[in-house]
Design a protein around this motif. Structure first.
Motif, PDB file in Angstrom:
ATOM      1  N   SER A  47       0.845  -1.198   0.000  1.00  0.00           N
ATOM      2  CA  SER A  47       0.000   0.000   0.000  1.00  0.00           C
ATOM      3  C   SER A  47       0.878   1.244   0.000  1.00  0.00           C
ATOM      4  CB  SER A  47      -0.877   0.012   1.250  1.00  0.00           C
ATOM      5  OG  SER A  47      -0.070   0.190   2.405  1.00  0.00           O
ATOM      6  N   TRP A  48       0.257   2.378  -0.337  1.00  0.00           N
ATOM      7  CA  TRP A  48       1.001   3.640  -0.255  1.00  0.00           C
ATOM      8  C   TRP A  48       1.388   3.920   1.192  1.00  0.00           C
ATOM      9  CZ3 TRP A  48       3.469   5.013  -4.154  1.00  0.00           C
ATOM     10  CH2 TRP A  48       2.953   4.912  -5.436  1.00  0.00           C
ATOM     11  N   GLN A  49       0.567   3.488   2.124  1.00  0.00           N
ATOM     12  CA  GLN A  49       0.891   3.652   3.543  1.00  0.00           C
ATOM     13  C   GLN A  49       2.186   2.916   3.864  1.00  0.00           C
ATOM     14  OE1 GLN A  49      -0.902   5.523   5.794  1.00  0.00           O
ATOM     15  NE2 GLN A  49       0.715   5.140   7.267  1.00  0.00           N
ATOM     16  N   ALA A  50       2.302   1.650   3.409  1.00  0.00           N
ATOM     17  CA  ALA A  50       3.505   0.854   3.673  1.00  0.00           C
ATOM     18  C   ALA A  50       4.730   1.466   2.996  1.00  0.00           C
ATOM     19  CB  ALA A  50       3.302  -0.581   3.198  1.00  0.00           C
ATOM     20  N   VAL A  51       4.570   1.940   1.775  1.00  0.00           N
ATOM     21  CA  VAL A  51       5.686   2.584   1.080  1.00  0.00           C
ATOM     22  C   VAL A  51       6.125   3.817   1.851  1.00  0.00           C
ATOM     23  CG1 VAL A  51       6.368   3.823  -1.025  1.00  0.00           C
ATOM     24  CG2 VAL A  51       5.042   1.703  -1.206  1.00  0.00           C
ATOM     25  N   GLY A  52       5.156   4.644   2.231  1.00  0.00           N
ATOM     26  CA  GLY A  52       5.482   5.860   2.978  1.00  0.00           C
ATOM     27  C   GLY A  52       6.187   5.570   4.286  1.00  0.00           C
ATOM     28  N   ALA A  59       1.714   8.584   3.400  1.00  0.00           N
ATOM     29  CA  ALA A  59       1.196   7.862   2.242  1.00  0.00           C
ATOM     30  C   ALA A  59       0.933   8.825   1.086  1.00  0.00           C
ATOM     31  CB  ALA A  59      -0.081   7.110   2.620  1.00  0.00           C
ATOM     32  N   ALA A  60       0.407  10.005   1.400  1.00  0.00           N
ATOM     33  CA  ALA A  60       0.093  10.986   0.359  1.00  0.00           C
ATOM     34  C   ALA A  60       1.352  11.458  -0.363  1.00  0.00           C
ATOM     35  CB  ALA A  60      -0.655  12.177   0.951  1.00  0.00           C
ATOM     36  N   VAL A  61       2.410  11.712   0.390  1.00  0.00           N
ATOM     37  CA  VAL A  61       3.662  12.157  -0.230  1.00  0.00           C
ATOM     38  C   VAL A  61       4.271  11.032  -1.063  1.00  0.00           C
ATOM     39  CG1 VAL A  61       6.033  12.908   0.243  1.00  0.00           C
ATOM     40  CG2 VAL A  61       4.130  13.937   1.489  1.00  0.00           C
ATOM     41  N   ALA A  62       4.234   9.803  -0.560  1.00  0.00           N
ATOM     42  CA  ALA A  62       4.760   8.663  -1.319  1.00  0.00           C
ATOM     43  C   ALA A  62       3.990   8.503  -2.625  1.00  0.00           C
ATOM     44  CB  ALA A  62       4.665   7.387  -0.483  1.00  0.00           C
ATOM     45  N   ARG A  63       2.666   8.594  -2.562  1.00  0.00           N
ATOM     46  CA  ARG A  63       1.833   8.446  -3.759  1.00  0.00           C
ATOM     47  C   ARG A  63       2.121   9.573  -4.744  1.00  0.00           C
ATOM     48  NH1 ARG A  63      -2.651   7.246  -1.472  1.00  0.00           N
ATOM     49  NH2 ARG A  63      -3.090   9.373  -0.855  1.00  0.00           N
ATOM     50  N   GLU A  64       2.268  10.793  -4.224  1.00  0.00           N
ATOM     51  CA  GLU A  64       2.544  11.937  -5.094  1.00  0.00           C
ATOM     52  C   GLU A  64       3.902  11.779  -5.783  1.00  0.00           C
ATOM     53  OE1 GLU A  64       3.624  16.551  -4.356  1.00  0.00           O
ATOM     54  OE2 GLU A  64       1.770  15.850  -3.425  1.00  0.00           O
ATOM     55  N   ARG A  65       4.894  11.319  -5.027  1.00  0.00           N
ATOM     56  CA  ARG A  65       6.252  11.206  -5.569  1.00  0.00           C
ATOM     57  C   ARG A  65       6.411  10.016  -6.517  1.00  0.00           C
ATOM     58  NH1 ARG A  65       9.676   9.602  -7.826  1.00  0.00           N
ATOM     59  NH2 ARG A  65      11.905   9.642  -7.504  1.00  0.00           N
TER      60      ARG A  65
END
Length: 87
Positions: A47-52, A59-65
């Motif tokens: 998930s984006w949460q896990a990546v972040g 999670a929002a910054v990871a998804r944006e980047r």
């Protein structure tokens, strides 16, 4: 070395620029590796949460980047016209 440091000699400038070019190439390779690892993790179900969390980001910054660019189209996407507001 900040913007307010004394003006270096021309040879020092050339040395700094050569070092900057080497560092730029190294950073570019590392960035490509990072993008690949994040893409692979997402494909595997992360998930984006896990990546972040793994990268120290939200999670929002990871998804944006690392996510697809805003407005980019995928093979299955279709553009829809904007709704028309009635008065």
């Amino acid at each position: 070395m900040g913007r307010h440091a004394a003006r270096p000699a021309e040879q020092d400038i050339a040395t700094m620029l050569a070092a900057a070019a080497v560092l730029f190439r190294e950073v570019s390779r590392a960035q490509a590796d990072l993008d690949g690892y994040v893409h692979d993790a997402r494909d595997a179900g992360a998930s984006w949460q896990a990546v972040g969390e793994a990268l120290g980001l939200t999670a929002a910054v990871a998804r944006e980047r690392f996510g697809p660019a805003v407005g980019s189209l995928t093979a299955g996407s279709v553009l829809q016209p904007a709704p028309v507001l009635q008065r």
